[in-house]
Design a protein around this motif. Structure first.
Motif, PDB file in Angstrom:
ATOM      1  N   MET A  10     -33.832 111.537 -42.763  1.00 36.96           N
ATOM      2  CA  MET A  10     -35.119 112.093 -43.135  1.00 36.96           C
ATOM      3  C   MET A  10     -35.057 113.585 -43.456  1.00 36.96           C
ATOM      4  N   VAL A  13     -35.713 114.451 -47.125  1.00 35.20           N
ATOM      5  CA  VAL A  13     -36.991 114.097 -47.743  1.00 35.20           C
ATOM      6  C   VAL A  13     -37.785 115.342 -48.123  1.00 35.20           C
ATOM      7  N   VAL A 215     -39.910 109.255 -49.776  1.00 37.65           N
ATOM      8  CA  VAL A 215     -40.202 108.031 -49.038  1.00 37.65           C
ATOM      9  C   VAL A 215     -41.469 107.427 -49.621  1.00 37.65           C
ATOM     10  N   GLN A 229     -37.587 100.636 -52.506  1.00 35.74           N
ATOM     11  CA  GLN A 229     -36.182 100.687 -52.090  1.00 35.74           C
ATOM     12  C   GLN A 229     -35.264 100.280 -53.233  1.00 35.74           C
ATOM     13  N   THR A 234     -36.681 105.648 -50.135  1.00 38.20           N
ATOM     14  CA  THR A 234     -36.760 105.148 -48.765  1.00 38.20           C
ATOM     15  C   THR A 234     -38.106 104.464 -48.547  1.00 38.20           C
ATOM     16  N   VAL A 236     -41.084 102.748 -46.150  1.00 42.42           N
ATOM     17  CA  VAL A 236     -41.703 102.756 -44.830  1.00 42.42           C
ATOM     18  C   VAL A 236     -42.876 101.773 -44.845  1.00 42.42           C
TER      19      VAL A 236
END
Length: 275
Positions: A10, A13, A215, A229, A234, A236
């Motif tokens: 992370m 990001v 993300v 993805q 990324t 979530v």
């Protein structure tokens, strides 16, 4: 297939792509902790783009409603399926005459698209655009679209969502009708909103970041998370909105991260062990 067992760092990001319905709000009412979480994300310096398949409202209308609920957003932060559809048609079908099957007035976001007034008109469109479902998706409208497709019109759909969650529970969306149109007319829709790769790429370009620096937060495991993805972003998944344990178990891949709600996202971005 989405990446299995992958947990991105992370620290790399720089930006967050966020679905609206089911993640920040349900029936446009803020979910618990969502306003504060988005404010914290913005104050920490992460870029923000709200990416939505919502087709019942324009970007300006969405922004006004969210601001009224306390979210720190503007119309420039929002990327809608209609706006991406307009760009897609300008590139792939310039000058096309279109008919629009949609619930809600979104023409403001279909900048440059020629939408025919079907009242009393026998004109055959070049493109049938399918947006979000509602009362307008009655037999007459669907049968008219079927006839236009039989006469050679292209089928462009803003998304394939089968349903969404409101304060009255899950409601059918246009994906349920789109399947029938495709089968009956023996054609395949060109999808412009999520889960198309182009939608995510447009959001990344707007924020000026690479896929590995972003993300995507969503409640739809296939169209939001796994699709992101596959585009290198990324994913979530939040357990709010349309999230169902059975769709999670039956999904075609594994989300990079799963959190209970958007309120948990700042902690995840800071590296908290929420998984």
């Amino acid at each position: 297939m989405a990446r299995r067992g992958y947990r991105p760092d992370m620290e790399s990001v720089r930006a967050v792509l966020i679905d609206i319905d089911g993640v920040l709000t349900v029936s446009w009412e803020p979910l618990p902790g969502a306003v504060d979480a988005l404010r914290e994300i913005r104050e920490a310096g992460w870029g923000v783009a709200l990416v939505t398949n919502t087709t019942s409202r324009t970007r300006a209308s969405i922004a006004g409603t969210l601001r009224g609920a306390g979210f720190p957003v503007s119309a420039e932060d929002i990327l809608t399926a209609p706006a991406v559809t307009a760009a897609y048609l300008a590139e792939h079908c310039p000058g096309a005459r279109c008919t629009l099957l949609n619930s809600g007035d979104i023409r403001e976001d279909l900048d440059g698209v020629t939408v025919l007034d079907e009242a009393g008109s026998g004109a055959v469109p070049d493109v049938v655009i399918v947006g979000g479902a509602g009362p307008e998706f009655d037999y007459a409208a669907l049968n008219r679209a079927f006839g236009q497709l039989q006469r050679g019109a292209r089928l462009v759909a803003m998304h394939r969502n089968l349903y969404w969650r409101t304060d009255e529970g899950l409601q059918l969306d246009s994906g349920a009708f789109l399947i029938g149109l495709e089968q009956a007319a023996r054609t395949e829709a060109e999808i412009t909103g999520k889960p198309s790769r182009a939608f995510f790429e447009a959001a990344l370009a707007r924020l000026g970041v690479g896929a590995e620096e972003a993300v995507m937060v969503g409640d739809d495991i296939e169209s939001d998370v796994l699709a992101a993805q596959r585009a290198g972003v990324t994913g979530v998944l939040v357990r709010t909105g349309k999230y169902l344990p059975e769709t999670h178990r039956a999904a075609t891949g594994t989300p990079d991260h799963v959190i209970d709600s958007f309120a948990d996202l700042p902690g995840l971005l800071r590296g908290a062990a929420l998984q």
